[in-house]
Design a protein around this motif. Sequence first.
Motif, short mmCIF file in Angstrom:
data_model
loop_
_atom_site.label_atom_id
_atom_site.label_comp_id
_atom_site.label_asym_id
_atom_site.label_seq_id
_atom_site.Cartn_x
_atom_site.Cartn_y
_atom_site.Cartn_z
N ILE A 1 -56.08 -26.97 -10.48
CA ILE A 1 -56.07 -26.85 -11.93
C ILE A 1 -54.59 -26.68 -12.60
O ILE A 1 -54.30 -27.07 -13.75
N ILE B 1 -52.18 -29.70 -12.03
CA ILE B 1 -52.42 -30.75 -12.79
C ILE B 1 -52.58 -30.62 -14.51
O ILE B 1 -51.95 -31.56 -15.35
N ALA B 2 -53.17 -29.54 -14.91
CA ALA B 2 -52.83 -28.90 -16.50
C ALA B 2 -51.63 -29.08 -16.80
O ALA B 2 -51.02 -29.39 -17.96
N THR C 1 -58.30 -36.99 -17.16
CA THR C 1 -58.98 -36.28 -17.95
C THR C 1 -60.22 -35.74 -17.31
O THR C 1 -60.47 -34.72 -17.22
N THR D 1 -60.75 -36.10 -14.09
CA THR D 1 -60.33 -34.89 -12.82
C THR D 1 -59.91 -33.65 -13.35
O THR D 1 -60.55 -32.68 -12.68
N ILE D 2 -59.03 -33.07 -14.39
CA ILE D 2 -58.94 -31.97 -14.55
C ILE D 2 -60.04 -31.24 -15.31
O ILE D 2 -60.29 -29.91 -14.89
N TYR D 3 -60.88 -31.78 -16.09
CA TYR D 3 -62.04 -31.01 -16.71
C TYR D 3 -63.26 -30.95 -15.45
O TYR D 3 -63.97 -29.89 -15.61
#
Length: 302
Positions: free
Chosen positions: A47, A50-51, A185, A187-189
């Motif tokens: 997280i 990637i964020a 988007t 993937t991250i959420y």
Amino acid sequence: MTLKQWIQIFPILSGIMWGSAGIFVRKLSELGLNSVSIVETRIIVAIIIIAGLLYLDKSLLKIKLKDLWIFICAGIFSMLGLNLCYNFAINELTLSLSAVLLSLAPIFVLILADILFKEKLTSQKTICAILALIGCIFSSGVLEEAGAMKWTTIGIIIGTLGAFFYGTYSIFSKIAMLKGYHSFTVTIYSLMAVGIALLPFTDWLKVWEIIQIDPAPMSGFLLLHSLLTSVLPYICFTVALNYVEAGKVAILASGEPIAAMLFGIFFYQEIPTVLSLIGLFTVLFALGLLTIPFTKLKKIFN
């Protein structure tokens, strides 16, 4: 080599990296870390990384509140279910068999897509599904003599369930993309949903104890686990989709079971049997056949 030819290496690398997951899971399990904690330590790092990458393009972080359910389902139901089942299977089965069972995910996608998106379940898809199932039976070890290879009934059931959860992730991802969201988007959420859900259930004391065994190497091991199984494979796969046909990318990335088999041989002396090898390549053949348009198949066999 052209850029497109170089890019084709990316999904191959994705498959190899995904195939390495068993090494990290088994090592952390041996050190006493439970499955939930293994998943959380990998996801938290992913997280953050990637964020950080998406911060360079903040538009990818924007979502509508009414669409939040998609990311929660993709994370809590699909991604978490996949990881917990796969981690369990890795400790019950050989690395190659665990990966082969996970390769059944496209079969579940076909069935769910037919129900939800009215994508016709053609004879080609049905034949490929049957071939994949036959391949899994050969790979499972149920046809082998007792002790020929490592397998348990519960391991096969849970491993197959992991493929189902993996398949549902594709479904939720498609729903999100139909609404205009980028794959990063999603993937991250999805990762954030899992990360938040597992926070209170993670054995942080045990994680700290493991790091304290040898701080630098163990911290590096946890970082490498996240990079090789969550961050880099998704980045390589997504970048490849921008330059290469989706079907070709899927074929190139389908070497995960082969990579897992080689890792199993090298690290755990899990020597595959003849039947398991036949099953492995039958599954890969079925998945490859699935990506070839029916019109092209007719030309090949006519």
